[in-house]
Design an enzyme around this catalytic site. Structure first.
Site, mmCIF file in Angstrom:
data_model
loop_
_atom_site.group_PDB
_atom_site.id
_atom_site.type_symbol
_atom_site.label_atom_id
_atom_site.label_comp_id
_atom_site.label_asym_id
_atom_site.label_seq_id
_atom_site.Cartn_x
_atom_site.Cartn_y
_atom_site.Cartn_z
ATOM 1 N N ILE A 36 0.823 -1.217 0.000
ATOM 2 C CA ILE A 36 0.000 0.000 0.000
ATOM 3 C C ILE A 36 0.859 1.270 0.000
ATOM 4 O O ILE A 36 0.395 2.342 -0.397
ATOM 5 C CB ILE A 36 -0.971 -0.026 1.209
ATOM 6 C CG1 ILE A 36 -2.191 0.858 0.944
ATOM 7 C CG2 ILE A 36 -0.269 0.345 2.500
ATOM 8 C CD1 ILE A 36 -3.316 0.654 1.947
ATOM 9 N N ASN A 93 10.999 -9.189 7.130
ATOM 10 C CA ASN A 93 11.318 -8.653 8.447
ATOM 11 C C ASN A 93 10.808 -9.651 9.479
ATOM 12 O O ASN A 93 9.597 -9.921 9.547
ATOM 13 C CB ASN A 93 10.648 -7.285 8.627
ATOM 14 C CG ASN A 93 11.176 -6.279 7.626
ATOM 15 O OD1 ASN A 93 12.375 -6.234 7.362
ATOM 16 N ND2 ASN A 93 10.300 -5.490 7.040
ATOM 17 N N VAL A 102 3.428 -6.120 10.413
ATOM 18 C CA VAL A 102 2.264 -6.997 10.198
ATOM 19 C C VAL A 102 2.714 -8.421 10.508
ATOM 20 O O VAL A 102 3.615 -8.957 9.852
ATOM 21 C CB VAL A 102 1.722 -6.887 8.757
ATOM 22 C CG1 VAL A 102 0.526 -7.829 8.588
ATOM 23 C CG2 VAL A 102 1.322 -5.446 8.439
ATOM 24 N N HIS A 106 5.382 -12.616 5.561
ATOM 25 C CA HIS A 106 5.317 -12.110 4.188
ATOM 26 C C HIS A 106 6.718 -11.800 3.699
ATOM 27 O O HIS A 106 7.620 -11.499 4.488
ATOM 28 C CB HIS A 106 4.440 -10.856 4.088
ATOM 29 C CG HIS A 106 4.837 -9.773 5.028
ATOM 30 N ND1 HIS A 106 4.481 -9.778 6.359
ATOM 31 C CD2 HIS A 106 5.567 -8.636 4.845
ATOM 32 C CE1 HIS A 106 4.968 -8.708 6.947
ATOM 33 N NE2 HIS A 106 5.643 -7.989 6.057
ATOM 34 N N HIS A 108 8.668 -9.270 0.945
ATOM 35 C CA HIS A 108 8.597 -8.111 0.049
ATOM 36 C C HIS A 108 9.402 -8.433 -1.211
ATOM 37 O O HIS A 108 10.533 -8.919 -1.117
ATOM 38 C CB HIS A 108 9.248 -6.874 0.682
ATOM 39 C CG HIS A 108 8.604 -6.385 1.942
ATOM 40 N ND1 HIS A 108 7.900 -5.194 2.018
ATOM 41 C CD2 HIS A 108 8.566 -6.907 3.193
ATOM 42 C CE1 HIS A 108 7.472 -5.013 3.258
ATOM 43 N NE2 HIS A 108 7.868 -6.029 3.993
HETATM 44 P P1 AMP Z 1 6.666 -5.267 7.529
HETATM 45 O O1 AMP Z 1 5.712 -5.962 8.491
HETATM 46 O O2 AMP Z 1 7.562 -4.274 8.168
HETATM 47 O O3 AMP Z 1 7.437 -6.235 6.675
HETATM 48 O O4 AMP Z 1 5.813 -4.387 6.517
HETATM 49 C C1 AMP Z 1 4.434 -4.529 6.297
HETATM 50 C C2 AMP Z 1 4.098 -3.861 5.002
HETATM 51 O O5 AMP Z 1 2.697 -3.957 4.812
HETATM 52 C C3 AMP Z 1 4.455 -2.373 4.895
HETATM 53 O O6 AMP Z 1 5.361 -2.183 3.816
HETATM 54 C C4 AMP Z 1 3.106 -1.691 4.645
HETATM 55 O O7 AMP Z 1 3.191 -0.612 3.741
HETATM 56 C C5 AMP Z 1 2.276 -2.834 4.102
HETATM 57 N N1 AMP Z 1 0.835 -2.702 4.277
HETATM 58 C C6 AMP Z 1 0.183 -2.310 5.390
HETATM 59 N N2 AMP Z 1 -1.149 -2.330 5.182
HETATM 60 C C7 AMP Z 1 -1.340 -2.770 3.918
HETATM 61 C C8 AMP Z 1 -2.490 -3.008 3.111
HETATM 62 N N3 AMP Z 1 -3.730 -2.814 3.569
HETATM 63 N N4 AMP Z 1 -2.293 -3.437 1.840
HETATM 64 C C9 AMP Z 1 -1.051 -3.625 1.359
HETATM 65 N N5 AMP Z 1 0.077 -3.421 2.075
HETATM 66 C C10 AMP Z 1 -0.071 -3.006 3.337
#
Ligand code: AMP
Length: 124
Positions: A36, A93, A102, A106, A108
């Site tokens: 996002i 991460n 989150v 996942h 990236h």
């Molecule tokens: P991290 O947990 O640090 O690996 O990053 C979580 C990623 O999720 C971040 O890059 C956010 O920009 C992304 N993110 C958060 N909410 C959403 C969403 N609703 N849709 C897509 N990406 C998201």
């Protein structure tokens, strides 16, 4: 620190269809959608369909079939997004110290421009 899996995390909601996303790929094992807040021209997240908090959890508990299916989906997503040949970066991460926000595992996929060095000494 190990965090319990929360079924109301953002990516669980996206997997259930309760939140919208720009979907790039989906298989039996994984879904891929645009981040996002993209940091690069291609910035896609690939999430397994199973409930795993982070990389440690996924590699400890997912079956070999789930793990193979997930990584295959990562590769296919890079190809679908047009960076499979020219190159891309995979990042995950694992835990708060790494910046995970989150807590559904996942990966990236970053690409679409030269990405420079991995982690600069001046970061953070
Ligand atoms: P991290 O947990 O640090 O690996 O990053 C979580 C990623 O999720 C971040 O890059 C956010 O920009 C992304 N993110 C958060 N909410 C959403 C969403 N609703 N849709 C897509 N990406 C998201």
């Amino acid at each position: 620190m190990v965090v319990a899996y929360d079924r109301d995390n953002i990516f669980a909601k996206i997997l259930r269809g309760d939140l919208p996303c720009t979907k790039r790929h989906e298989t039996e094992w994984a879904m891929a959608f645009d981040d996002i807040a993209p940091k690069t021209p291609v910035h896609v997240l690939v999430v397994p369909k199973g409930e795993y908090v982070d990389f440690n959890d996924f590699t400890a508990r997912a079956t070999a079939e789930e793990q193979a299916g997930f990584w295959r989906a990562v590769k296919e997503t890079a190809e679908i997004c047009g960076v499979g040949e020219e190159g891309f970066r995979l990042t995950t991460n694992n835990g708060e110290v790494a910046g995970q926000i989150v807590f559904h595992f996942h990966v990236h996929i970053f690409g679409g421009r030269p990405l420079g060095r991995m982690v600069r000494a001046s970061d953070g």
